[in-house]
Design an enzyme around this catalytic site. Structure first.
Site, mmCIF file in Angstrom:
data_model
loop_
_atom_site.group_PDB
_atom_site.id
_atom_site.type_symbol
_atom_site.label_atom_id
_atom_site.label_comp_id
_atom_site.label_asym_id
_atom_site.label_seq_id
_atom_site.Cartn_x
_atom_site.Cartn_y
_atom_site.Cartn_z
ATOM 1 N N CYS A 66 140.133 32.082 -6.325
ATOM 2 C CA CYS A 66 138.713 32.675 -6.143
ATOM 3 C C CYS A 66 138.442 33.605 -6.862
ATOM 4 O O CYS A 66 138.592 33.777 -8.273
ATOM 5 C CB CYS A 66 138.229 32.575 -4.332
ATOM 6 S SG CYS A 66 136.515 32.881 -4.357
ATOM 7 N N HIS A 67 138.044 34.789 -6.409
ATOM 8 C CA HIS A 67 137.972 36.368 -7.137
ATOM 9 C C HIS A 67 139.134 36.826 -7.180
ATOM 10 O O HIS A 67 139.276 37.909 -7.774
ATOM 11 C CB HIS A 67 136.856 36.890 -6.194
ATOM 12 C CG HIS A 67 135.631 36.276 -6.639
ATOM 13 N ND1 HIS A 67 135.224 35.470 -6.009
ATOM 14 C CD2 HIS A 67 134.512 36.758 -7.045
ATOM 15 C CE1 HIS A 67 133.947 35.076 -6.143
ATOM 16 N NE2 HIS A 67 133.440 36.102 -7.090
ATOM 17 N N GLY A 68 140.323 36.409 -6.636
ATOM 18 C CA GLY A 68 141.620 36.979 -6.716
ATOM 19 C C GLY A 68 142.045 37.451 -8.162
ATOM 20 O O GLY A 68 142.796 38.472 -8.394
#
Length: 187
Positions: A115-117
């Site tokens: 995801c936003h990792g």
């Protein structure tokens, strides 16, 4: 027991923390959650509902961080997991988070990010020449970090396994567990 570090914070996505946490336990690894402080964290649930241009966010579970990132010796861990949610937006700016990420890439140890990792990976300077998935809206950040964006559910590039979001948990973490068994098998 071999320990795996999970970098999380307030507003990490619940399913992207707990799915890896429980899968690691099921495999016999010890998951350890690190955050900016050793405190109770508030996770969130992101969902895709009709009529909105982006995901919605609802309160998720609370969970205690086991250790502060400043106290992490990354050599004590065999792998790293970076969930998404909004936490990577601020975690990426922390020098200890960057130090930890750079250690795992320098050691060619298994890293999973979703995801936003990948925002954390880009800010840590470890994406150059790589291929990475992630939430589609972070594709420009991934590319600015020197990587090629591929919107896949389980993109494997050497020691790195990435995906788009919690909807990809099964394929993403299945690929990561395979890599973890190969590179950091349990005794």
């Amino acid at each position: 027991m071999s320990k795996v570090l999970i970098l999380a914070g307030d507003f990490s996505e619940t399913l992207e923390v707990f799915y890896p946490y429980e899968r690691l336990r099921e495999e016999g690894y010890e998951p350890v959650i690190a955050s900016l402080e050793k405190k109770r964290l508030q996770f969130v649930v992101h969902d895709f509902e009709p009529g909105y241009f982006t995901f919605t966010e609802k309160p998720g579970h609370g969970w205690d961080a086991d250790i502060a990132v400043a106290d992490v010796n990354p050599a004590d861990y065999v792998a790293l997991v970076i969930p998404g949610g909004r936490a990577p937006e601020y975690l990426r700016n922390n020098p200890d988070v960057q130090r930890i990420v750079q250690h795992f890439f320098g050691a060619d140890a298994p890293v999973a990010s979703t995801c936003h990792g990948p925002l954390i990976l880009a800010k840590s300077g470890v994406l150059s020449g790589r291929t990475s998935s992630g939430f589609p809206e972070v594709a420009p950040d991934i590319e600015s970090g020197g990587a090629t964006y591929e919107g896949g559910q389980a993109v494997v590039d050497g020691n790195l396994v990435t995906s788009r979001a919690w909807n990809d948990n099964g394929p993403w973490f299945g690929a990561f567990i395979k890599l973890l068994r190969e590179r950091a098998p349990l005794a």
